[in-house]
Design a protein around this motif. Structure first.
Motif, PDB file in Angstrom:
ATOM      1  N   GLU B  36       0.853  -1.191   0.000  1.00 46.30           N
ATOM      2  CA  GLU B  36       0.000   0.000   0.000  1.00 46.30           C
ATOM      3  C   GLU B  36       0.887   1.238   0.000  1.00 46.30           C
ATOM      4  N   ASP B  37       0.345   2.354  -0.549  1.00 48.72           N
ATOM      5  CA  ASP B  37       1.143   3.592  -0.671  1.00 48.72           C
ATOM      6  C   ASP B  37       1.757   4.013   0.664  1.00 48.72           C
ATOM      7  N   LYS B  38       0.975   3.878   1.753  1.00 43.33           N
ATOM      8  CA  LYS B  38       1.463   4.386   3.046  1.00 43.33           C
ATOM      9  C   LYS B  38       2.628   3.559   3.605  1.00 43.33           C
ATOM     10  N   GLN B  39       2.838   2.350   3.049  1.00 42.84           N
ATOM     11  CA  GLN B  39       3.954   1.522   3.533  1.00 42.84           C
ATOM     12  C   GLN B  39       5.281   1.902   2.872  1.00 42.84           C
ATOM     13  N   ILE B  40       5.216   2.591   1.731  1.00 42.93           N
ATOM     14  CA  ILE B  40       6.432   2.844   0.938  1.00 42.93           C
ATOM     15  C   ILE B  40       7.471   3.696   1.691  1.00 42.93           C
ATOM     16  N   PRO B  41       7.079   4.855   2.242  1.00 46.08           N
ATOM     17  CA  PRO B  41       8.113   5.644   2.945  1.00 46.08           C
ATOM     18  C   PRO B  41       8.727   4.899   4.127  1.00 46.08           C
ATOM     19  N   LEU B  42       7.896   4.137   4.865  1.00 45.21           N
ATOM     20  CA  LEU B  42       8.430   3.386   6.009  1.00 45.21           C
ATOM     21  C   LEU B  42       9.451   2.354   5.534  1.00 45.21           C
ATOM     22  N   MET B  43       9.104   1.646   4.453  1.00 48.35           N
ATOM     23  CA  MET B  43      10.036   0.639   3.907  1.00 48.35           C
ATOM     24  C   MET B  43      11.363   1.280   3.526  1.00 48.35           C
ATOM     25  N   ALA B  44      11.280   2.425   2.840  1.00 52.00           N
ATOM     26  CA  ALA B  44      12.495   3.074   2.336  1.00 52.00           C
ATOM     27  C   ALA B  44      13.366   3.594   3.481  1.00 52.00           C
ATOM     28  N   VAL B  45      12.743   4.284   4.445  1.00 49.52           N
ATOM     29  CA  VAL B  45      13.518   4.865   5.555  1.00 49.52           C
ATOM     30  C   VAL B  45      14.069   3.754   6.451  1.00 49.52           C
ATOM     31  N   LEU B  46      13.272   2.707   6.653  1.00 46.39           N
ATOM     32  CA  LEU B  46      13.738   1.585   7.472  1.00 46.39           C
ATOM     33  C   LEU B  46      14.931   0.886   6.802  1.00 46.39           C
ATOM     34  N   ALA B  47      14.830   0.669   5.491  1.00 43.18           N
ATOM     35  CA  ALA B  47      15.928   0.012   4.760  1.00 43.18           C
ATOM     36  C   ALA B  47      17.211   0.837   4.889  1.00 43.18           C
ATOM     37  N   ALA B  48      17.094   2.147   4.658  1.00 41.92           N
ATOM     38  CA  ALA B  48      18.277   3.015   4.733  1.00 41.92           C
ATOM     39  C   ALA B  48      18.828   3.044   6.160  1.00 41.92           C
ATOM     40  N   GLY B  49      17.927   3.063   7.146  1.00 43.19           N
ATOM     41  CA  GLY B  49      18.342   3.092   8.553  1.00 43.19           C
ATOM     42  C   GLY B  49      19.071   1.805   8.942  1.00 43.19           C
ATOM     43  N   ILE B  50      18.560   0.658   8.474  1.00 50.10           N
ATOM     44  CA  ILE B  50      19.219  -0.618   8.800  1.00 50.10           C
ATOM     45  C   ILE B  50      20.594  -0.670   8.128  1.00 50.10           C
ATOM     46  N   PHE B  51      20.678  -0.117   6.914  1.00 48.26           N
ATOM     47  CA  PHE B  51      21.985  -0.101   6.221  1.00 48.26           C
ATOM     48  C   PHE B  51      23.036   0.593   7.090  1.00 48.26           C
ATOM     49  N   VAL B  52      22.741   1.787   7.583  1.00 44.81           N
ATOM     50  CA  VAL B  52      23.759   2.495   8.384  1.00 44.81           C
ATOM     51  C   VAL B  52      23.968   1.819   9.747  1.00 44.81           C
ATOM     52  N   ALA B  53      22.889   1.258  10.302  1.00 45.31           N
ATOM     53  CA  ALA B  53      23.035   0.580  11.600  1.00 45.31           C
ATOM     54  C   ALA B  53      23.978  -0.622  11.477  1.00 45.31           C
ATOM     55  N   GLN B  54      23.942  -1.291  10.321  1.00 44.20           N
ATOM     56  CA  GLN B  54      24.831  -2.456  10.129  1.00 44.20           C
ATOM     57  C   GLN B  54      26.305  -2.055  10.062  1.00 44.20           C
ATOM     58  N   GLY B  83       9.786  -7.330   4.795  1.00 50.47           N
ATOM     59  CA  GLY B  83      11.054  -7.300   5.529  1.00 50.47           C
ATOM     60  C   GLY B  83      12.162  -7.956   4.723  1.00 50.47           C
ATOM     61  N   LEU B  84      11.841  -9.084   4.107  1.00 51.04           N
ATOM     62  CA  LEU B  84      12.852  -9.791   3.312  1.00 51.04           C
ATOM     63  C   LEU B  84      13.283  -8.960   2.102  1.00 51.04           C
ATOM     64  N   VAL B  85      12.334  -8.275   1.474  1.00 56.57           N
ATOM     65  CA  VAL B  85      12.693  -7.412   0.334  1.00 56.57           C
ATOM     66  C   VAL B  85      13.641  -6.299   0.801  1.00 56.57           C
ATOM     67  N   VAL B  86      13.354  -5.728   1.974  1.00 55.37           N
ATOM     68  CA  VAL B  86      14.213  -4.671   2.539  1.00 55.37           C
ATOM     69  C   VAL B  86      15.630  -5.205   2.791  1.00 55.37           C
ATOM     70  N   ILE B  87      15.739  -6.356   3.458  1.00 54.70           N
ATOM     71  CA  ILE B  87      17.070  -6.901   3.801  1.00 54.70           C
ATOM     72  C   ILE B  87      17.817  -7.312   2.524  1.00 54.70           C
ATOM     73  N   THR B  88      17.093  -7.875   1.557  1.00 48.90           N
ATOM     74  CA  THR B  88      17.747  -8.269   0.295  1.00 48.90           C
ATOM     75  C   THR B  88      18.308  -7.041  -0.420  1.00 48.90           C
ATOM     76  N   THR B  89      17.533  -5.963  -0.449  1.00 51.00           N
ATOM     77  CA  THR B  89      18.005  -4.723  -1.096  1.00 51.00           C
ATOM     78  C   THR B  89      19.298  -4.251  -0.425  1.00 51.00           C
ATOM     79  N   ILE B  90      19.315  -4.276   0.902  1.00 52.76           N
ATOM     80  CA  ILE B  90      20.511  -3.843   1.647  1.00 52.76           C
ATOM     81  C   ILE B  90      21.701  -4.747   1.301  1.00 52.76           C
ATOM     82  N   LEU B  91      21.488  -6.059   1.311  1.00 58.96           N
ATOM     83  CA  LEU B  91      22.588  -6.998   1.054  1.00 58.96           C
ATOM     84  C   LEU B  91      23.147  -6.831  -0.358  1.00 58.96           C
ATOM     85  N   VAL B  92      22.254  -6.592  -1.324  1.00 62.42           N
ATOM     86  CA  VAL B  92      22.713  -6.418  -2.719  1.00 62.42           C
ATOM     87  C   VAL B  92      23.550  -5.146  -2.841  1.00 62.42           C
ATOM     88  N   ILE B  93      23.099  -4.059  -2.215  1.00 61.01           N
ATOM     89  CA  ILE B  93      23.852  -2.793  -2.287  1.00 61.01           C
ATOM     90  C   ILE B  93      25.174  -2.917  -1.528  1.00 61.01           C
TER      91      ILE B  93
END
Lengths: 96, 224
Positions: B36-54, B83-93
């Motif tokens: 859903e549209d409202k999930q998109i910003p959360l997914m993006a910010v969470l993915a970027a946040g997990i990237f730097v946290a790692q 969640g898996l799509v988010v983590i996969t995106t991080i791992l690929v980058i």
């Protein structure tokens, strides 16, 4: 606007937390390998040369790591946003 | 826990790729249908946040460190498929742009940190009723790291056995060491994830109430 004010504030908060967290990383954890690296070290396994050479790395000092972290943050953010937007556009086109 | 190139036996790497491609492919398909549209910003910010946290390792003693994986966090906030799509995106980058984790081992890294992390984290979290949410979050995050590290240890041992010692690490070293380190790293993961979820519960409860992309109940499937 894709990201509303709430998310912009969250982004600034995450970057600030990252900048502070990196200080502690360089003070307390930077020389130490992670669990897998230590297991490899204890088994006397020598890491081979990687088959792919990436264009960037995480940096070996505070400022380089901070910049690389922000670069990575932006790349990940844009990848997810652009992918999601592309998928939503495709859906709208199909619905019409 | 990013596996580099040259550590695992090619057959083990191939199995990792096959499992990762099937499960991640299915997750993308489910996400594309139900996002859903409202999930998109959360997914993006969470993915970027997990990237730097790692990028921020914490010391666990004995000259060893660990870092947040974030799979349980992503699964609890978005559901295991998103969640898996988010983590996969991080791992690929991380792999393609920053050289963190081998390109041949991307399948296994996705399996250990993404698939196992998200689904184990989610299932353990869901066992607990809402009023014990913090316990569920802590144990889910801990289990996500611990089970992921066990899978990695099994892959190391299998690689060693299959290759006659050319690849991998013997079972008697790989399993106790990986589990010994990650039982502690998982506690760090548990505290960080529980801290973030508790903070969000207080400051932005609407984020936790967002629809999760998870398994449908048999009833929902029949209605569809």
């Amino acid at each position: 606007m894709i990201l509303d004010k709430k998310y912009i504030i969250a982004i600034l908060g995450i970057i600030a937390a990252f900048a502070i967290g990196l200080v502690f990383f360089f003070m307390f954890a930077e020389p130490y390998g992670d669990g897998l690296e230590k297991t490899m070290e204890n088994a006397d396994y020598e890491e081979e040369e990687q088959s792919y050479s990436a264009p960037l790395d995480y940096g070996d000092n505070y400022f380089a790591a901070l910049i690389m972290g922000i670069v990575g943050f932006v790349i990940v953010l844009l990848c997810v946003l652009l992918y999601a937007r592309f998928m939503r556009k495709k859906d709208e086109t199909r619905d019409n | 826990m990013h596996i580099p190139d040259g550590l695992m036996e090619p057959l083990v790497l191939a199995c990792g790729w096959i499992i990762a491609l099937i499960v991640v492919g299915l997750s993308f398909k489910i996400l594309n249908k139900r996002m859903e549209d409202k999930q998109i910003p959360l997914m993006a910010v969470l993915a970027a946040g997990i990237f730097v946290a790692q990028m921020i390792n914490f010391p666990i003693g004995g000259g060893t460190s660990g870092h947040l994986v974030g799979a349980a966090l992503a699964a609890i906030l978005l559901g295991p498929f998103a969640g898996l799509v988010v983590i996969t995106t991080i791992l690929v980058i991380q792999c393609l742009i920053f050289g963190d984790g081998g390109i041949t081992a991307l399948g296994l890294n996705t399996l250990n940190m993404g698939i196992i992390g998200c689904f184990v984290g989610w299932w353990v979290f869901k066992i607990f009723p809402e009023k014990y949410g913090n316990i569920g979050t802590f144990l889910g995050s801990w289990a996500a790291v611990f089970i992921g590290s066990f899978a990695c240890a099994v892959q190391l041992s299998l690689s060693y056995s299959l290759s006659g010692g050319t690849y991998g690490i013997p079972f008697e070293i790989a399993v106790p060491m990986m589990l010994g380190y990650h039982v502690i790293i998982g506690i760090g993961e548990g505290f960080i994830t529980t801290g973030i979820i508790s903070y969000l519960t207080r400051t932005s409860p609407e984020i936790l109430k967002m629809p999760k992309i998870t398994f449908r109940s048999p009833k929902e499937v029949m209605v569809k």
